[in-house]
Design an enzyme around this catalytic site. Structure first.
Site, mmCIF file in Angstrom:
data_model
loop_
_atom_site.group_PDB
_atom_site.id
_atom_site.type_symbol
_atom_site.label_atom_id
_atom_site.label_comp_id
_atom_site.label_asym_id
_atom_site.label_seq_id
_atom_site.Cartn_x
_atom_site.Cartn_y
_atom_site.Cartn_z
ATOM 1 N N LYS A 165 0.804 -1.225 0.000
ATOM 2 C CA LYS A 165 0.000 0.000 0.000
ATOM 3 C C LYS A 165 0.836 1.274 0.000
ATOM 4 O O LYS A 165 0.387 2.306 -0.503
ATOM 5 C CB LYS A 165 -0.974 -0.019 1.171
ATOM 6 C CG LYS A 165 -2.079 -1.062 1.003
ATOM 7 C CD LYS A 165 -3.154 -0.925 2.064
ATOM 8 C CE LYS A 165 -4.303 -1.882 1.809
ATOM 9 N NZ LYS A 165 -5.413 -1.697 2.773
ATOM 10 N N PRO A 201 4.581 2.185 20.737
ATOM 11 C CA PRO A 201 4.425 3.648 20.754
ATOM 12 C C PRO A 201 4.812 4.304 19.437
ATOM 13 O O PRO A 201 4.203 5.303 19.027
ATOM 14 C CB PRO A 201 5.363 4.080 21.891
ATOM 15 C CG PRO A 201 5.466 2.892 22.784
ATOM 16 C CD PRO A 201 5.386 1.701 21.879
ATOM 17 N N GLY A 249 -14.959 -6.953 8.387
ATOM 18 C CA GLY A 249 -14.086 -6.694 7.254
ATOM 19 C C GLY A 249 -14.738 -7.059 5.939
ATOM 20 O O GLY A 249 -14.367 -6.527 4.885
#
Length: 277
Positions: free
Chosen positions: A68, A155, A240
């Protein structure tokens, strides 16, 4: 017989993809007898060469993981949505032979959430920080710049999403993964973009309010433990499969120039998933 127009879904792995079922059903329903849609396994390093070698019969490509981000690099033009997110899931052949990149996951998510009754400004909890999470931020921008809190296991994943949210004008904060069990029930919408199994442990404790909409981008196996748990609380649950169908409708129009036969495509998708081992 050789097809006069071709399209495909690219990714690695790709054998599991139901995109060929969707698009070929659409071609049949629309009477596009000269069209064919296939699946091609392709790694990131292989994409530029593969795209460069496609003949003029190729009209479009659906792009899934892990392609992507690199998809944008092979396009001569990128849509504002794909550029803002830094990821695309659609490559469209233009008349001059070049490629245009777009991200139909965004409009697909908006469509699914609107159908579930989500209105502008709803608070959104996001599980995960990958490419589909970026599409969720794009959807939030179109839902009245809805505020998003993302719960991430790493994080740095949250840090990578922050500039995307900023560019889209979406109010955004990052929360530790450990906070999710205690706070998810305070949001209007919960969108899980993590792989199957990653959120199973959240199916414990007090149930969410029945007004909370749960959207899990996994579609097989279905339901996921968390989706089943949400359903027992009376929460609307989206899958989905809903997203796969909704985003494919825009791709179909991109590739063919025709409205997508949505009902026929969904019927074919439901039949395929019912027989999937």
């Amino acid at each position: 017989m050789t097809s006069t127009h071709r399209a495909a879904v690219l990714g690695k792995p790709i054998a599991h993809s139901l995109s060929p079922v969707l698009h070929n059903a659409g071609y049949a329903a629309a009477g596009l007898t000269g069209w064919a849609y296939t699946a091609i396994e392709c790694a990131e390093s292989e994409l530029p060469g593969l795209v460069a070698g496609l003949g003029p019969e190729w009209r479009g490509l659906s792009v899934t993981m892990p392609l992507k981000e690199v998809a944008l690099t092979v396009a001569a033009e990128v849509s504002p949505a794909a550029a803002a997110l830094g990821v695309g899931n659609t490559l469209v052949r233009r008349p001059d032979g070049s490629w245009f990149a777009d991200n139909t996951d965004v409009i697909g998510m908006v469509t699914v959430l609107r159908r579930a009754g989500i209105t502008d400004g709803a608070t959104i909890a996001l599980l995960g920080g990958g490419g589909t999470a970026r599409a969720a931020l794009g959807a939030a921008a179109r839902l009245g710049h809805a505020p998003v809190t993302t719960f991430v296991r790493r994080p740095e994943a949250g840090a990578e999403l922050a500039p995307v949210a900023d560019a889209l004008g979406v109010p955004f904060r990052v929360a530790p993964w450990s906070d999710a069990p205690h706070t998810l029930g305070t949001f209007d919408v919960i969108v899980s973009t993590v792989p199957k199994g990653a959120a199973d442990h959240l199916a414990t404790g007090p149930h969410w309010p029945p007004t909370t909409v749960y959207f899990d981008v996994v579609y097989h196996p279905w339901p996921t433990p968390l989706a089943a748990w949400a359903a027992t609380a009376g929460c609307p649950v989206l899958s989905g499969l809903d997203l796969l169908h909704a985003q494919a409708l825009d791709q179909f129009t991109h590739f063919t120039g025709l409205p997508a036969p949505a009902a026929a495509m969904r019927e074919a998708l439901d039949r395929a998933i019912a027989t999937k081992p």
